[in-house]
Design an enzyme around this catalytic site. Structure first.
Site, PDB file in Angstrom:
ATOM      1  N   GLU A 107       0.981  -1.141  -0.406  1.00 52.67           N
ATOM      2  CA  GLU A 107      -0.174  -0.091   0.271  1.00 52.67           C
ATOM      3  C   GLU A 107       1.161   1.502   0.237  1.00 52.67           C
ATOM      4  OE1 GLU A 107      -3.688   1.913   2.031  1.00 52.67           O
ATOM      5  OE2 GLU A 107      -2.497   0.650   3.105  1.00 52.67           O
ATOM      6  N   GLU A 113       4.567   5.277   4.108  1.00 49.78           N
ATOM      7  CA  GLU A 113       4.285   6.380   4.355  1.00 49.78           C
ATOM      8  C   GLU A 113       5.285   7.480   4.430  1.00 49.78           C
ATOM      9  OE1 GLU A 113       2.564   9.161   4.625  1.00 49.78           O
ATOM     10  OE2 GLU A 113       1.222   7.719   4.548  1.00 49.78           O
ATOM     11  N   ASP A 125       9.113   7.745   1.011  1.00 55.39           N
ATOM     12  CA  ASP A 125       8.624   8.517  -0.429  1.00 55.39           C
ATOM     13  C   ASP A 125       8.644   7.318  -1.031  1.00 55.39           C
ATOM     14  OD1 ASP A 125       8.595   9.498  -3.099  1.00 55.39           O
ATOM     15  OD2 ASP A 125       7.992  11.411  -1.762  1.00 55.39           O
ATOM     16  N   ASP A 164      -3.669  11.461  -2.572  1.00 55.49           N
ATOM     17  CA  ASP A 164      -3.842  12.958  -2.511  1.00 55.49           C
ATOM     18  C   ASP A 164      -4.328  13.686  -3.957  1.00 55.49           C
ATOM     19  OD1 ASP A 164      -2.828  15.783  -3.326  1.00 55.49           O
ATOM     20  OD2 ASP A 164      -1.634  16.505  -1.591  1.00 55.49           O
ATOM     21  N   ASP A 207     -12.046   8.750  -3.057  1.00 51.58           N
ATOM     22  CA  ASP A 207     -13.137  10.319  -3.479  1.00 51.58           C
ATOM     23  C   ASP A 207     -13.152  11.530  -4.413  1.00 51.58           C
ATOM     24  OD1 ASP A 207     -11.869  11.224  -1.716  1.00 51.58           O
ATOM     25  OD2 ASP A 207     -13.106  12.490  -1.360  1.00 51.58           O
ATOM     26  N   GLU A 239      -8.906   5.005   7.252  1.00 53.37           N
ATOM     27  CA  GLU A 239      -8.990   5.876   8.347  1.00 53.37           C
ATOM     28  C   GLU A 239     -10.501   6.938   7.148  1.00 53.37           C
ATOM     29  OE1 GLU A 239      -5.153   7.142   7.790  1.00 53.37           O
ATOM     30  OE2 GLU A 239      -6.337   4.705   8.630  1.00 53.37           O
ATOM     31  N   TYR A 240      -9.538   7.193   6.181  1.00 51.93           N
ATOM     32  CA  TYR A 240     -10.035   8.542   4.752  1.00 51.93           C
ATOM     33  C   TYR A 240     -11.736   7.608   4.724  1.00 51.93           C
ATOM     34  CZ  TYR A 240      -6.282  11.286   5.390  1.00 51.93           C
ATOM     35  OH  TYR A 240      -5.050  12.424   5.836  1.00 51.93           O
TER      36      TYR A 240
END
Length: 195
Positions: free
Chosen positions: A26, A50, A77, A99, A135, A172-173
């Site tokens: 991920e 992350e 990164d 993002d 989203d 969580e998002y």
């Protein structure tokens, strides 16, 4: 509180854990909710990347509390980590709520920008899957266009993904966006075999 001082931060990419298949990745794993959840559904070894150390510290603490040995987190990164990951092959790569970099002038920063995505899928097994949730309708449309340039076959493209708790986990998002009533966009691609 500095994350690098925590004893429970995971080891480097030399970890023997990464030598066992199937491997899942991920990119942008946040606080780890998705990976910790999906690792209980699909058996394998999971690596979350992350770039924010404090966020990785939270994810690692959750992993330690659950005593989940199937998951590791790495502070990195992706643009720099890809060189170190180049000899690994992942069964699935997840991009969850990346993002969207909504301004047109920032398109090259998006994870699904074709040249970057091409590098990302280079560590995907032949016939491996790229699974994307967002989203952001703009990122969804942009991704559809960018993927046309790559050796990927579309399996799923939906603008109103109903959560499938038997085969998926929430970050969580995603949990927050669903509580707000936002649509979740989902794309799944299969990597074409290299000849």
């Amino acid at each position: 509180m500095r994350a690098r001082r925590k004893k429970w931060l995971s080891p480097s990419l030399d970890d023997p854990f990464l030598k066992e298949a199937p491997l899942y990745l991920e990119i942008g794993s946040g606080k780890g909710d998705f990976l910790l959840g999906i690792s209980k559904i699909e058996k394998g070894h999971y690596l979350g990347i992350e770039k924010v150390a404090q966020v990785v510290a939270i994810a690692e603490k959750k992993r330690a509390e659950e005593n989940n040995e199937d998951v590791r987190f790495l502070i990195a990164d992706i643009d720099f980590a890809l060189e170190k990951l180049k000899d690994l092959r992942f069964k699935v790569i997840f991009l969850n709520f990346s993002d969207p970099w909504p301004k047109k002038c920032h398109a090259k920063r998006r994870l699904t920008y074709a040249p970057r995505l091409e590098r990302i899928i280079s560590i995907l097994d032949d016939n491996g899957e790229l699974r994307i949730k967002t989203d952001n309708e703009g990122l969804y449309e942009f991704t559809l266009e960018q993927v046309e340039k790559l050796p990927l076959t579309q399996i799923i493209a939906t603008t109103d993904y109903s959560f499938d708790k038997e085969h998926d986990a929430m970050s969580e998002y995603e949990r927050a966006f669903r509580e707000e009533g936002k649509n979740i966009f989902r794309l799944i691609y299969k990597k074409e075999e290299q000849r």
